[in-house]
Design a protein around this motif. Sequence first.
Motif, mmCIF file in Angstrom:
data_model
loop_
_atom_site.group_PDB
_atom_site.id
_atom_site.type_symbol
_atom_site.label_atom_id
_atom_site.label_comp_id
_atom_site.label_asym_id
_atom_site.label_seq_id
_atom_site.Cartn_x
_atom_site.Cartn_y
_atom_site.Cartn_z
ATOM 1 N N GLU A 99 0.818 -1.215 0.000
ATOM 2 C CA GLU A 99 0.000 0.000 0.000
ATOM 3 C C GLU A 99 0.852 1.266 0.000
ATOM 4 O O GLU A 99 0.593 2.194 -0.754
ATOM 5 N N LYS A 100 1.902 1.297 0.779
ATOM 6 C CA LYS A 100 2.723 2.497 0.951
ATOM 7 C C LYS A 100 3.450 2.891 -0.337
ATOM 8 O O LYS A 100 3.563 4.071 -0.651
ATOM 9 N N THR A 101 3.947 1.916 -1.097
ATOM 10 C CA THR A 101 4.780 2.204 -2.268
ATOM 11 C C THR A 101 4.122 1.860 -3.604
ATOM 12 O O THR A 101 4.645 2.210 -4.653
ATOM 13 N N SER A 102 3.012 1.133 -3.569
ATOM 14 C CA SER A 102 2.332 0.614 -4.769
ATOM 15 C C SER A 102 3.171 -0.415 -5.515
ATOM 16 O O SER A 102 2.892 -0.743 -6.667
ATOM 17 N N GLU A 103 4.204 -0.945 -4.868
ATOM 18 C CA GLU A 103 5.042 -1.972 -5.490
ATOM 19 C C GLU A 103 4.302 -3.316 -5.495
ATOM 20 O O GLU A 103 3.714 -3.715 -4.491
ATOM 21 N N VAL A 104 4.344 -4.004 -6.637
ATOM 22 C CA VAL A 104 3.788 -5.348 -6.711
ATOM 23 C C VAL A 104 4.744 -6.278 -5.975
ATOM 24 O O VAL A 104 5.916 -6.373 -6.325
ATOM 25 N N LEU A 105 4.234 -6.951 -4.956
ATOM 26 C CA LEU A 105 5.068 -7.816 -4.136
ATOM 27 C C LEU A 105 5.068 -9.254 -4.615
ATOM 28 O O LEU A 105 6.100 -9.914 -4.622
ATOM 29 N N MET A 106 3.895 -9.738 -5.009
ATOM 30 C CA MET A 106 3.807 -11.145 -5.382
ATOM 31 C C MET A 106 2.472 -11.424 -6.067
ATOM 32 O O MET A 106 1.553 -10.612 -6.014
ATOM 33 N N LEU A 107 2.415 -12.577 -6.702
ATOM 34 C CA LEU A 107 1.182 -13.118 -7.253
ATOM 35 C C LEU A 107 1.001 -14.490 -6.628
ATOM 36 O O LEU A 107 1.927 -15.313 -6.628
ATOM 37 N N ALA A 108 -0.166 -14.716 -6.070
ATOM 38 C CA ALA A 108 -0.472 -16.021 -5.492
ATOM 39 C C ALA A 108 -1.918 -16.349 -5.855
ATOM 40 O O ALA A 108 -2.595 -15.558 -6.512
ATOM 41 N N TYR A 109 -2.373 -17.507 -5.443
ATOM 42 C CA TYR A 109 -3.729 -17.939 -5.777
ATOM 43 C C TYR A 109 -4.536 -18.160 -4.509
ATOM 44 O O TYR A 109 -4.016 -18.616 -3.492
ATOM 45 N N MET A 110 -5.816 -17.833 -4.608
ATOM 46 C CA MET A 110 -6.740 -18.059 -3.502
ATOM 47 C C MET A 110 -7.841 -19.007 -3.958
ATOM 48 O O MET A 110 -8.282 -18.948 -5.109
ATOM 49 N N ASN A 111 -8.250 -19.864 -3.042
ATOM 50 C CA ASN A 111 -9.467 -20.633 -3.256
ATOM 51 C C ASN A 111 -10.517 -20.069 -2.304
ATOM 52 O O ASN A 111 -10.273 -19.079 -1.601
ATOM 53 N N ARG A 112 -11.682 -20.667 -2.271
ATOM 54 C CA ARG A 112 -12.766 -20.161 -1.422
ATOM 55 C C ARG A 112 -12.335 -20.058 0.044
ATOM 56 O O ARG A 112 -12.561 -19.056 0.708
ATOM 57 N N GLU A 113 -11.691 -21.120 0.525
ATOM 58 C CA GLU A 113 -11.321 -21.174 1.932
ATOM 59 C C GLU A 113 -10.255 -20.136 2.281
ATOM 60 O O GLU A 113 -10.341 -19.468 3.319
ATOM 61 N N SER A 114 -9.252 -19.971 1.421
ATOM 62 C CA SER A 114 -8.200 -18.997 1.732
ATOM 63 C C SER A 114 -8.731 -17.566 1.661
ATOM 64 O O SER A 114 -8.326 -16.714 2.466
#
Length: 111
Positions: free
Chosen positions: A21-36
């Motif tokens: 949020e502070k820098t707008s830097e993209v940190l990572m890409l990950a995947y979410m399912n319903r539970e996560s």
Amino acid sequence: MENLERFFLKSDLIPAVVVEEKTSEVLMLAYMNRESLKKTLETGYTWFYSRSRQELWNKGATSGHLQKVLSITADCDDDTLLVKVIQTGAACHTGSHSCFFKPLWNAKEEQ
């Protein structure tokens, strides 16, 4: 938390782009399912689904490099999430602040 099902109409996994949020830097890409996604909303910290280990994981649970969620925004098609966080420590398992540190091509270098 109502109507989360709309994010899983195309697939059981949805990409989540994590941005500091502070820098707008993209940190990572990950995947979410319903539970996560539900656990993320319930706890205020990022939870993802590991495609390689086929299990849920809480970012920073073992390293202490937590991601406090400030907001989650869906894209226009409801098939990708933008997660704005306060990052504690490194986001990448390599120790780098961001997972995106390997240059492939840069138009500025071509000029």
